[in-house]
Design a protein around this motif. Sequence first.
Motif, PDB file in Angstrom:
ATOM      1  N   TYR A  42       0.856  -1.179   0.000  1.00 15.79           N
ATOM      2  CA  TYR A  42       0.000   0.000   0.000  1.00 15.79           C
ATOM      3  C   TYR A  42       0.895   1.233   0.000  1.00 15.79           C
ATOM      4  CZ  TYR A  42       1.046   0.183   5.029  1.00 15.79           C
ATOM      5  OH  TYR A  42       1.689   0.241   6.247  1.00 15.79           O
ATOM      6  N   LYS A  43       0.308   2.368  -0.307  1.00 11.60           N
ATOM      7  CA  LYS A  43       1.076   3.604  -0.377  1.00 11.60           C
ATOM      8  C   LYS A  43       0.747   4.485   0.809  1.00 11.60           C
ATOM      9  CE  LYS A  43       2.884   6.661  -3.936  1.00 11.60           C
ATOM     10  NZ  LYS A  43       2.748   7.130  -5.355  1.00 11.60           N
ATOM     11  N   ASP A  44       1.792   4.924   1.511  1.00 13.01           N
ATOM     12  CA  ASP A  44       1.671   5.820   2.663  1.00 13.01           C
ATOM     13  C   ASP A  44       2.369   7.122   2.291  1.00 13.01           C
ATOM     14  OD1 ASP A  44       1.437   7.049   5.075  1.00 13.01           O
ATOM     15  OD2 ASP A  44       2.688   5.640   6.201  1.00 13.01           O
ATOM     16  N   GLY A  45       1.580   8.103   1.845  1.00  9.75           N
ATOM     17  CA  GLY A  45       2.184   9.315   1.303  1.00  9.75           C
ATOM     18  C   GLY A  45       2.874   8.988  -0.008  1.00  9.75           C
ATOM     19  N   ASP A  46       4.166   9.253  -0.080  1.00 10.12           N
ATOM     20  CA  ASP A  46       4.939   8.923  -1.281  1.00 10.12           C
ATOM     21  C   ASP A  46       5.671   7.590  -1.144  1.00 10.12           C
ATOM     22  OD1 ASP A  46       4.196  11.254  -2.597  1.00 10.12           O
ATOM     23  OD2 ASP A  46       5.844  12.409  -1.729  1.00 10.12           O
ATOM     24  N   ALA A  47       5.521   6.957   0.011  1.00  9.47           N
ATOM     25  CA  ALA A  47       6.271   5.725   0.268  1.00  9.47           C
ATOM     26  C   ALA A  47       5.398   4.487   0.059  1.00  9.47           C
ATOM     27  CB  ALA A  47       6.803   5.734   1.698  1.00  9.47           C
ATOM     28  N   PHE A  48       6.004   3.447  -0.498  1.00  6.51           N
ATOM     29  CA  PHE A  48       5.339   2.155  -0.635  1.00  6.51           C
ATOM     30  C   PHE A  48       5.708   1.279   0.564  1.00  6.51           C
ATOM     31  CE2 PHE A  48       5.379   3.657  -4.985  1.00  6.51           C
ATOM     32  CZ  PHE A  48       4.143   3.255  -5.461  1.00  6.51           C
ATOM     33  N   LYS A  49       4.710   0.626   1.131  1.00  6.21           N
ATOM     34  CA  LYS A  49       4.939  -0.237   2.279  1.00  6.21           C
ATOM     35  C   LYS A  49       4.262  -1.589   2.053  1.00  6.21           C
ATOM     36  CE  LYS A  49       5.413   3.522   5.623  1.00  6.21           C
ATOM     37  NZ  LYS A  49       4.963   4.075   6.930  1.00  6.21           N
ATOM     38  N   VAL A  50       4.894  -2.647   2.553  1.00  7.56           N
ATOM     39  CA  VAL A  50       4.349  -3.990   2.379  1.00  7.56           C
ATOM     40  C   VAL A  50       3.216  -4.229   3.361  1.00  7.56           C
ATOM     41  CG1 VAL A  50       6.514  -4.930   1.505  1.00  7.56           C
ATOM     42  CG2 VAL A  50       6.058  -4.981   3.970  1.00  7.56           C
TER      43      VAL A  50
END
Length: 244
Positions: free
Chosen positions: A220-228
């Motif tokens: 998923y995307k948290d702001g501009d960051a992708f997280k598993v």
Amino acid sequence: MRYFLTLIISIAAALSVQAQDTVAIAKAINIFRRVQAKSQQQPVSFEVNYTYSNESTPGTLLDSLKGKIEISGENYRSTLDNTETIRNAKYSIVLFKEDKLMYLAANSKSASPADPLETLNTLLKGATNSTFRTEKRNTIINVSFPAGGNCKQLSITIDTVSQRLLSMQYILKTTLLMGEEMKNEVPEGYEEYAQVKASFYNYKDIPVNSSRFDEKAFFYKDGDAFKVTPEYEDYNIFVGTPGL
């Protein structure tokens, strides 16, 4: 051979020669289009087995690889050895399970090179000659390529009753199977040309299930960051498309 998987990705690009407009090749492409349409109309899963040998000793296997593929419209999912690929309308996701790495890229509108049906279409467009024979319910298409090229021959077996692709057998340059650090040299014990056979079997119609290809199950995307997601908490993400 460690880089056996690169066969699936590299071969379509490597054989991009100009096709001659022959009746035989046109017939081969038409047969293939019927096979392709079958998989697009009904979601399907099947198993795949790849084997590798030197051209002169096809009975002596040097490597093999097994896996499973699912196709549902534009969605595609495959598991080959320790690598899993998921493709939907927006993303291409590759899970390198041994390295615990999740590779993400924006999905192009072009067909996935890992899809054996699309690879076959590209190969036929690069052919110079084709011949046909029939054995019971199967059609065997033998395809020739320009001398001295990356691929010498391709043999395709199709069940013309079920409209399923059963096998593809290539004779191609061994360097196409190598990683970047070895792509210009052939290791000791390997010939210039290799025989690679892909067998497709255990076809099953499957229900439509878009969740099997949904990127939200992986990241998923948290702001501009992708997280598993929690299921892949031990994976690191590598983004292959700038600005994704």
